[in-house]
Scaffold this motif. Structure first.
Motif, PDB file in Angstrom:
ATOM      1  N   ALA A  91      17.343   7.159 -27.394  1.00  0.00           N
ATOM      2  CA  ALA A  91      18.435   6.355 -27.931  1.00  0.00           C
ATOM      3  C   ALA A  91      19.709   6.544 -27.112  1.00  0.00           C
ATOM      4  O   ALA A  91      20.415   5.576 -26.811  1.00  0.00           O
ATOM      5  N   ARG A  92      20.008   7.782 -26.727  1.00  0.00           N
ATOM      6  CA  ARG A  92      21.207   8.036 -25.919  1.00  0.00           C
ATOM      7  C   ARG A  92      21.124   7.333 -24.571  1.00  0.00           C
ATOM      8  O   ARG A  92      22.102   6.754 -24.094  1.00  0.00           O
ATOM      9  N   VAL A  93      19.944   7.397 -23.954  1.00  0.00           N
ATOM     10  CA  VAL A  93      19.771   6.733 -22.661  1.00  0.00           C
ATOM     11  C   VAL A  93      19.899   5.216 -22.820  1.00  0.00           C
ATOM     12  O   VAL A  93      20.530   4.538 -22.001  1.00  0.00           O
ATOM     13  N   ALA A  94      19.325   4.679 -23.876  1.00  0.00           N
ATOM     14  CA  ALA A  94      19.317   3.229 -24.081  1.00  0.00           C
ATOM     15  C   ALA A  94      20.724   2.664 -24.252  1.00  0.00           C
ATOM     16  O   ALA A  94      21.003   1.550 -23.783  1.00  0.00           O
ATOM     17  N   VAL A  95      21.615   3.389 -24.904  1.00  0.00           N
ATOM     18  CA  VAL A  95      22.962   2.860 -25.142  1.00  0.00           C
ATOM     19  C   VAL A  95      23.913   3.201 -23.993  1.00  0.00           C
ATOM     20  O   VAL A  95      25.071   2.766 -23.997  1.00  0.00           O
ATOM     21  N   GLY A  96      23.424   3.949 -23.011  1.00  0.00           N
ATOM     22  CA  GLY A  96      24.241   4.301 -21.868  1.00  0.00           C
ATOM     23  C   GLY A  96      23.955   3.416 -20.667  1.00  0.00           C
ATOM     24  O   GLY A  96      23.190   2.453 -20.737  1.00  0.00           O
ATOM     25  N   LEU A  97      24.570   3.763 -19.551  1.00  0.00           N
ATOM     26  CA  LEU A  97      24.330   3.036 -18.315  1.00  0.00           C
ATOM     27  C   LEU A  97      22.940   3.383 -17.773  1.00  0.00           C
ATOM     28  O   LEU A  97      22.458   4.508 -17.971  1.00  0.00           O
ATOM     29  N   PRO A  98      22.269   2.459 -17.100  1.00  0.00           N
ATOM     30  CA  PRO A  98      20.950   2.758 -16.518  1.00  0.00           C
ATOM     31  C   PRO A  98      21.024   3.957 -15.578  1.00  0.00           C
ATOM     32  O   PRO A  98      21.979   4.117 -14.813  1.00  0.00           O
ATOM     33  N   LEU A  99      19.998   4.782 -15.634  1.00  0.00           N
ATOM     34  CA  LEU A  99      19.954   5.971 -14.777  1.00  0.00           C
ATOM     35  C   LEU A  99      19.527   5.642 -13.351  1.00  0.00           C
ATOM     36  O   LEU A  99      19.815   6.399 -12.430  1.00  0.00           O
ATOM     37  N   PHE A 100      18.774   4.561 -13.199  1.00  0.00           N
ATOM     38  CA  PHE A 100      18.119   4.262 -11.921  1.00  0.00           C
ATOM     39  C   PHE A 100      17.358   5.509 -11.441  1.00  0.00           C
ATOM     40  O   PHE A 100      17.345   5.834 -10.257  1.00  0.00           O
ATOM     41  N   HIS A 106       8.181 -13.229 -25.590  1.00  0.00           N
ATOM     42  CA  HIS A 106       9.384 -13.908 -25.096  1.00  0.00           C
ATOM     43  C   HIS A 106      10.365 -14.175 -26.239  1.00  0.00           C
ATOM     44  O   HIS A 106      11.579 -14.003 -26.078  1.00  0.00           O
ATOM     45  N   LYS A 107       9.854 -14.551 -27.386  1.00  0.00           N
ATOM     46  CA  LYS A 107      10.722 -14.793 -28.545  1.00  0.00           C
ATOM     47  C   LYS A 107      11.378 -13.490 -28.994  1.00  0.00           C
ATOM     48  O   LYS A 107      12.570 -13.468 -29.324  1.00  0.00           O
ATOM     49  N   ALA A 108      10.626 -12.401 -28.998  1.00  0.00           N
ATOM     50  CA  ALA A 108      11.154 -11.116 -29.474  1.00  0.00           C
ATOM     51  C   ALA A 108      12.275 -10.592 -28.585  1.00  0.00           C
ATOM     52  O   ALA A 108      13.204  -9.930 -29.052  1.00  0.00           O
ATOM     53  N   LEU A 109      12.198 -10.885 -27.273  1.00  0.00           N
ATOM     54  CA  LEU A 109      13.191 -10.362 -26.334  1.00  0.00           C
ATOM     55  C   LEU A 109      14.383 -11.291 -26.135  1.00  0.00           C
ATOM     56  O   LEU A 109      15.306 -10.959 -25.391  1.00  0.00           O
ATOM     57  N   ARG A 110      14.388 -12.422 -26.817  1.00  0.00           N
ATOM     58  CA  ARG A 110      15.477 -13.376 -26.661  1.00  0.00           C
ATOM     59  C   ARG A 110      16.811 -12.713 -27.052  1.00  0.00           C
ATOM     60  O   ARG A 110      16.925 -12.100 -28.120  1.00  0.00           O
ATOM     61  N   ALA A 111      17.782 -12.791 -26.169  1.00  0.00           N
ATOM     62  CA  ALA A 111      19.133 -12.243 -26.382  1.00  0.00           C
ATOM     63  C   ALA A 111      19.180 -10.714 -26.346  1.00  0.00           C
ATOM     64  O   ALA A 111      20.203 -10.124 -26.653  1.00  0.00           O
ATOM     65  N   ALA A 112      18.087 -10.069 -25.956  1.00  0.00           N
ATOM     66  CA  ALA A 112      18.089  -8.603 -25.870  1.00  0.00           C
ATOM     67  C   ALA A 112      18.871  -8.154 -24.641  1.00  0.00           C
ATOM     68  O   ALA A 112      18.769  -8.757 -23.571  1.00  0.00           O
ATOM     69  N   GLU A 113      19.635  -7.090 -24.788  1.00  0.00           N
ATOM     70  CA  GLU A 113      20.343  -6.483 -23.667  1.00  0.00           C
ATOM     71  C   GLU A 113      19.565  -5.300 -23.092  1.00  0.00           C
ATOM     72  O   GLU A 113      19.656  -5.007 -21.898  1.00  0.00           O
ATOM     73  N   VAL A 114      18.818  -4.633 -23.959  1.00  0.00           N
ATOM     74  CA  VAL A 114      18.076  -3.444 -23.554  1.00  0.00           C
ATOM     75  C   VAL A 114      16.674  -3.516 -24.145  1.00  0.00           C
ATOM     76  O   VAL A 114      16.501  -3.954 -25.290  1.00  0.00           O
ATOM     77  N   VAL A 115      15.685  -3.093 -23.377  1.00  0.00           N
ATOM     78  CA  VAL A 115      14.318  -2.914 -23.876  1.00  0.00           C
ATOM     79  C   VAL A 115      13.944  -1.441 -23.735  1.00  0.00           C
ATOM     80  O   VAL A 115      14.157  -0.836 -22.683  1.00  0.00           O
ATOM     81  N   VAL A 116      13.404  -0.878 -24.805  1.00  0.00           N
ATOM     82  CA  VAL A 116      12.879   0.488 -24.781  1.00  0.00           C
ATOM     83  C   VAL A 116      11.378   0.406 -25.014  1.00  0.00           C
ATOM     84  O   VAL A 116      10.934  -0.047 -26.076  1.00  0.00           O
ATOM     85  N   ASP A 117      10.602   0.829 -24.042  1.00  0.00           N
ATOM     86  CA  ASP A 117       9.146   0.732 -24.111  1.00  0.00           C
ATOM     87  C   ASP A 117       8.553   2.098 -24.431  1.00  0.00           C
ATOM     88  O   ASP A 117       8.527   2.998 -23.601  1.00  0.00           O
ATOM     89  N   VAL A 118       8.077   2.248 -25.674  1.00  0.00           N
ATOM     90  CA  VAL A 118       7.400   3.480 -26.074  1.00  0.00           C
ATOM     91  C   VAL A 118       5.958   3.185 -26.483  1.00  0.00           C
ATOM     92  O   VAL A 118       5.348   3.942 -27.243  1.00  0.00           O
TER      93      VAL A 118
END
Length: 246
Positions: free
Chosen positions: A169-178, A45-57
């Protein structure tokens, strides 16, 4: 933009962090080395504070049994819950080409992970990668038979991890694909042929035997099962270029 990368100390994770920084965003690496555990939830929870995007690898410690399913189920549940609480606007996961149609224990686990993300209220993108050159090399070398290596003769478009990281990285900085983007290499090979070239490049004199029941990828040997679907993104790195860089 603040992008948190879970699993950031792995090969793809570390390169994804670098590619995100190339885009000029604040890329925050997250792993047990950074005091964050996606299984226990410690530090999440602390690590994700103020995050706009999460990339799970993140990746399971084993690909062959119930442990993979349990890992992805728990890690994804914890990441989604923490992301929702933090107000994350985009959740990106790395999956595998074939997760939607093949039946190995590992790919069943990845398919469930994809379903969890789709069911979440957080806008999502799923990036499915073809087997990487590095992964295929590891699988080939791991065969412990003395005189020959048995490899399933399946068609594949192997991809460099750098190309996967760039796509993430390109996907993460773009709009969600859904939805889903598949990433593969520019060339099609047969796994047994590729294994022979990998062994030769390492000076390994063992021969390669085409065996439809062999090893980790046996369950994925269905015709065209490892090939991406139409509309995939193809990286630029050929096998020859990757081998030279190695």
């Amino acid at each position: 933009m603040r992008v948190v990368v879970a699993g950031a100390t792995g090969l793809i994770g570390s390169r994804t962090v670098a590619r995100l920084r190339d885009h000029g965003v604040q890329a925050v690496p997250v792993s047990r080395r950074h005091g964050v555990d996606v299984i226990s939830g410690e530090g999440l929870h602390k690590a994700l504070r103020a995050a706009e995007v999460v990339v799970d690898v993140t990746n399971a410690p084993t690909r062959t049994d119930e442990a993979a399913l349990q890992f992805f189920r728990t890690a994804t549940t914890n990441l989604l819950a923490a992301a929702d609480l933090a107000g994350v606007e985009h959740h990106v996961i790395l999956s595998v080409v074939g997760a939607d149609r093949l039946t190995s224990p590992y790919l069943r686990a990845k398919a469930e992970q994809e379903d969890q993300v789709r069911r979440s209220p957080i806008p999502h993108s799923i990036v499915r990668a073809a087997p990487s050159f590095e992964f295929l090399e590891a699988v080939t070398v791991a065969d412990t038979r003395r005189d020959a290596v048995h490899v399933v003769p399946a068609p594949v478009r192997p991809v460099a991890t750098d190309d996967v990281a760039a796509a993430l990285a390109r996907v993460a900085v773009g709009l969600p694909l859904f939805g889903t983007l598949e990433v593969a290499g520019p060339e099609e090979h047969r796994l047994d042929d590729l294994a022979a070239k990998l062994l030769a490049a390492r000076g390994d004199a063992r021969c390669v035997i085409a065996d439809g029941r062999a090893g980790l990828l046996a369950a994925e040997a269905a015709e065209h099962g490892l090939l991406p679907q139409p509309g995939a993104h193809f990286g630029r790195t050929t096998f020859g270029t990757w081998l030279t860089q190695r």
